[in-house]
Design an enzyme around this catalytic site. Structure first.
Site, PDB file in Angstrom:
ATOM      1  N   CYS A  82       0.862  -1.184   0.000  1.00  0.00           N
ATOM      2  CA  CYS A  82       0.000   0.000   0.000  1.00  0.00           C
ATOM      3  C   CYS A  82       0.895   1.230   0.000  1.00  0.00           C
ATOM      4  O   CYS A  82       1.801   1.353   0.827  1.00  0.00           O
ATOM      5  CB  CYS A  82      -0.895  -0.009   1.236  1.00  0.00           C
ATOM      6  SG  CYS A  82      -1.888   1.495   1.425  1.00  0.00           S
ATOM      7  N   CYS A  85       0.442   3.221   3.619  1.00  0.00           N
ATOM      8  CA  CYS A  85       0.959   2.768   4.919  1.00  0.00           C
ATOM      9  C   CYS A  85       2.043   1.711   4.814  1.00  0.00           C
ATOM     10  O   CYS A  85       2.568   1.271   5.828  1.00  0.00           O
ATOM     11  CB  CYS A  85      -0.183   2.247   5.779  1.00  0.00           C
ATOM     12  SG  CYS A  85      -0.912   0.699   5.158  1.00  0.00           S
ATOM     13  N   CYS A 130      -7.122  -1.171   1.679  1.00  0.00           N
ATOM     14  CA  CYS A 130      -6.080  -1.684   2.564  1.00  0.00           C
ATOM     15  C   CYS A 130      -6.678  -1.898   3.951  1.00  0.00           C
ATOM     16  O   CYS A 130      -7.342  -1.013   4.489  1.00  0.00           O
ATOM     17  CB  CYS A 130      -4.926  -0.680   2.621  1.00  0.00           C
ATOM     18  SG  CYS A 130      -3.658  -1.076   3.842  1.00  0.00           S
ATOM     19  N   CYS A 133      -4.881   0.825   6.623  1.00  0.00           N
ATOM     20  CA  CYS A 133      -5.155   2.269   6.643  1.00  0.00           C
ATOM     21  C   CYS A 133      -6.493   2.647   6.010  1.00  0.00           C
ATOM     22  O   CYS A 133      -6.890   3.804   6.079  1.00  0.00           O
ATOM     23  CB  CYS A 133      -4.023   3.040   5.958  1.00  0.00           C
ATOM     24  SG  CYS A 133      -3.927   2.813   4.165  1.00  0.00           S
ATOM     25  N   CYS A 153      -8.344  -5.401  -9.639  1.00  0.00           N
ATOM     26  CA  CYS A 153      -7.936  -4.337 -10.554  1.00  0.00           C
ATOM     27  C   CYS A 153      -7.528  -3.149  -9.685  1.00  0.00           C
ATOM     28  O   CYS A 153      -8.380  -2.474  -9.103  1.00  0.00           O
ATOM     29  CB  CYS A 153      -9.110  -4.003 -11.464  1.00  0.00           C
ATOM     30  SG  CYS A 153      -8.685  -2.905 -12.809  1.00  0.00           S
TER      31      CYS A 153
END
Length: 164
Positions: A82, A85, A130, A133, A153
């Site tokens: 991510c 984070c 995510c 976060c 995607c």
């Protein structure tokens, strides 16, 4: 009943107005997945941490233009994290070329992502975020390859790549 020009214009205007209110979002109307996520920053901190494109995608569910992410051509062994984070989300061995213009994966690292229903733009989709976060990553669809049949995607600006 005879159709007049006035009736057509009024009807078309009404349809356009209703569509605008129910389908389109204004910038800032949508914020990253709501919830009590372990990694938290204020909006000002997110804005300072992320470049504008990543901020728009991760915190306001924007979408990058297709075929613009350098991660589409990333084929090394490693892990996709991510961009907000740094939590590991996808392993490189689950990445495939979907032809859609966004990095695509058929599976994620267990516990790394969450999903919510997305009813924007007049359709029902499953949004992926995510789990650390709440940052918006993209969407998951049921048209991927075996073994899962899923296609995650993902916006490239929502990811960073860490080579093995």
């Amino acid at each position: 009943m005879q159709l007049t020009r006035r009736a057509m214009l009024l009807g078309g205007s009404a349809v356009a107005a209703l569509s605008a209110f129910s389908i389109w979002r204004s910038p800032g109307d949508v914020v990253a997945a709501e919830g009590n996520f372990p990694f938290k920053l204020t909006d000002a901190e997110w804005k300072a941490k992320l470049d504008p494109a990543a901020y728009d995608v991760l915190r306001h569910e924007g979408t990058e233009r297709p075929f613009t992410s350098p991660l589409n051509d990333e084929h090394r062994s490693g892990t996709f994290h991510c961009a907000g984070c740094d939590q590991a989300l996808f392993k490189s061995e689950t990445k495939f070329d979907s032809g859609t213009g966004w990095p695509s994966f058929y599976d994620f690292i267990p516990g790394a992502i969450g999903t919510t229903e997305d009813n924007s733009f007049g359709m029902v989709r499953t949004e992926v975020h995510c789990s650390n976060c709440g940052g918006h990553q993209g969407h998951v669809f049921n048209d991927g390859p075996a073994p899962t049949g899923l296609r995650y995607c993902i916006n490239g600006v929502a990811l960073s790549f860490v080579a093995a």
